[in-house]
Scaffold this active site. Structure first.
Site, PDB file in Angstrom:
ATOM      1  N   PRO A  17      14.659   8.565  -3.646  1.00  0.00           N
ATOM      2  CA  PRO A  17      15.878   8.755  -4.001  1.00  0.00           C
ATOM      3  C   PRO A  17      16.365  10.215  -3.729  1.00  0.00           C
ATOM      4  O   PRO A  17      15.821  10.925  -4.263  1.00  0.00           O
ATOM      5  CB  PRO A  17      15.865   8.395  -5.402  1.00  0.00           C
ATOM      6  CG  PRO A  17      14.460   8.624  -5.747  1.00  0.00           C
ATOM      7  CD  PRO A  17      13.585   8.408  -4.718  1.00  0.00           C
ATOM      8  N   CYS A 100      14.050  15.586 -11.576  1.00  0.00           N
ATOM      9  CA  CYS A 100      15.224  16.572 -10.913  1.00  0.00           C
ATOM     10  C   CYS A 100      15.334  17.498 -11.948  1.00  0.00           C
ATOM     11  O   CYS A 100      15.288  17.771 -12.840  1.00  0.00           O
ATOM     12  CB  CYS A 100      16.581  15.649 -11.159  1.00  0.00           C
ATOM     13  SG  CYS A 100      17.817  16.481 -10.231  1.00  0.00           S
TER      14      CYS A 100
END
Length: 337
Positions: A17, A100
């Site tokens: 992703p 992240c």
């Protein structure tokens, strides 16, 4: 496409992703190149899925299967609701982002900072799994800031595994939560692949996917000797035809490989369809700019698209015009023998 006719999901190779990169347009292009590689969406927050325009945020083409939606969040109830919505949309998997490091993500108390609270991650995973019958997986780093010893990662995996997660994707760099940008966090902290190998050794019953800095199929083969799967990031985007060897090398599917020209021509009907739905061609064309990377005609192809695709009167024909600038023979060169 109903679930009975979808391609089987196999995590031996996947595309990571990536924000602004793994859009539905890129995923459609990638699927034309590889039939079997698992494709992940950009991260979308659980709150956005619940309250936002779902078709814009998580809509996808049936041809993208197998495809997984990555979610961001830390509220178990919201994540459960968003997971249910994604399953109803037809996704094959939902992945929780625990990797992240961006400031925006940290301000929402999710992403990599969640590694410091494995009990919270376990609670989220349990809530997500309770509402769907598709896999719920986790993507993390090997550590955060000064919490980067193996014991920290081991404890994290142990807690989340106890909640029922059986598949972990591990980006083999720690995340620095302050002082580094997301881009720097993908490059500066050293890669320690051994950490992921050790997790597989210590938890042989779970699936371990390794991610970070992997750029060729020689590396893919080496990692598959230690873990269950490999996730490719920037290389798959910056050089999409890289994936042409995935099905042959990783999945043992020896069908005739399409050329770069074949891929571009197959992308054209999709581009026309999106244009008819009101989407400007530039949004999809930016993903195909590097299709002919490192072969004769690549520069002319990129230049024609770059100079013309942002015009207000641009139509899908621009792709065919650019394709005419590339010698057809150049599109058959292989990435790896």
């Amino acid at each position: 496409m109903n679930t009975a006719t979808r391609p089987a999901m196999n995590r031996r190779l996947s595309v990571a992703p990536m924000m602004d990169w793994t859009t539905r347009d890129f995923r459609y292009l990638a699927r034309l190149i590889s039939k079997h590689t698992l494709l992940y969406t950009e991260m979308v927050t659980a709150q956005a899925v619940i309250f936002g325009n779902r078709e814009d945020l998580i809509g996808f083409d049936e041809a993208e299967h197998p495809v997984a939606q990555q979610l961001g969040g830390s509220d178990p109830k919201q994540l459960a609701e968003a997971t249910r919505i994604c399953a109803d949309f037809g996704y094959d998997e939902v992945n929780l982002n625990v990797g992240c490091p961006s400031d925006r993500v940290q301000s929402g108390q999710f992403g990599a900072c969640l590694m410091a609270d494995p009990d919270k991650v376990a609670e989220c995973v349990a809530a997500m799994q309770a509402v769907v019958n598709i896999p719920v997986t986790v993507k993390s780093r090997i550590g955060i800031d000064d919490q980067d010893e193996y014991e920290f990662l081991h404890r994290f995996v142990e807690k989340v595994r106890a909640a029922g997660c059986t598949s972990f994707t591990i980006h083999a760099r720690k995340a620095i939560l302050s002082g580094l940008s997301p881009k720097e966090n993908r490059e500066i902290p050293p890669l320690i692949y051994q950490r992921a190998y050790d997790i597989k050794r210590d938890f042989p019953d779970i699936e371990v996917i390794i991610n970070g800095g992997i750029r060729d199929f020689h590396q893919v083969r080496e990692h598959l000797g230690e873990v269950d799967g490999v996730m490719i990031g920037r290389e798959a985007y910056q050089n999409p035809y890289f994936l042409i060897d995935a099905d042959r090398i990783v999945f043992d599917d020896l069908y005739p490989q399409p050329s770069r020209h074949d891929i571009a021509e197959a992308f054209m009907p999709y581009l026309v369809k999106r244009f008819a739905e009101g989407h400007h061609p530039k949004h999809a064309l930016r993903h195909i700019l590097n299709l002919f990377q490192a072969v004769p005609g690549a520069r002319a192809f990129r230049r024609h698209l770059s100079e013309n695709m942002h015009r207000s009167d641009t139509t899908p024909q621009i792709l065919m015009d650019a394709l005419a600038l590339v010698p057809r023979s150049s599109s058959t060169e292989e990435v790896l023998s």
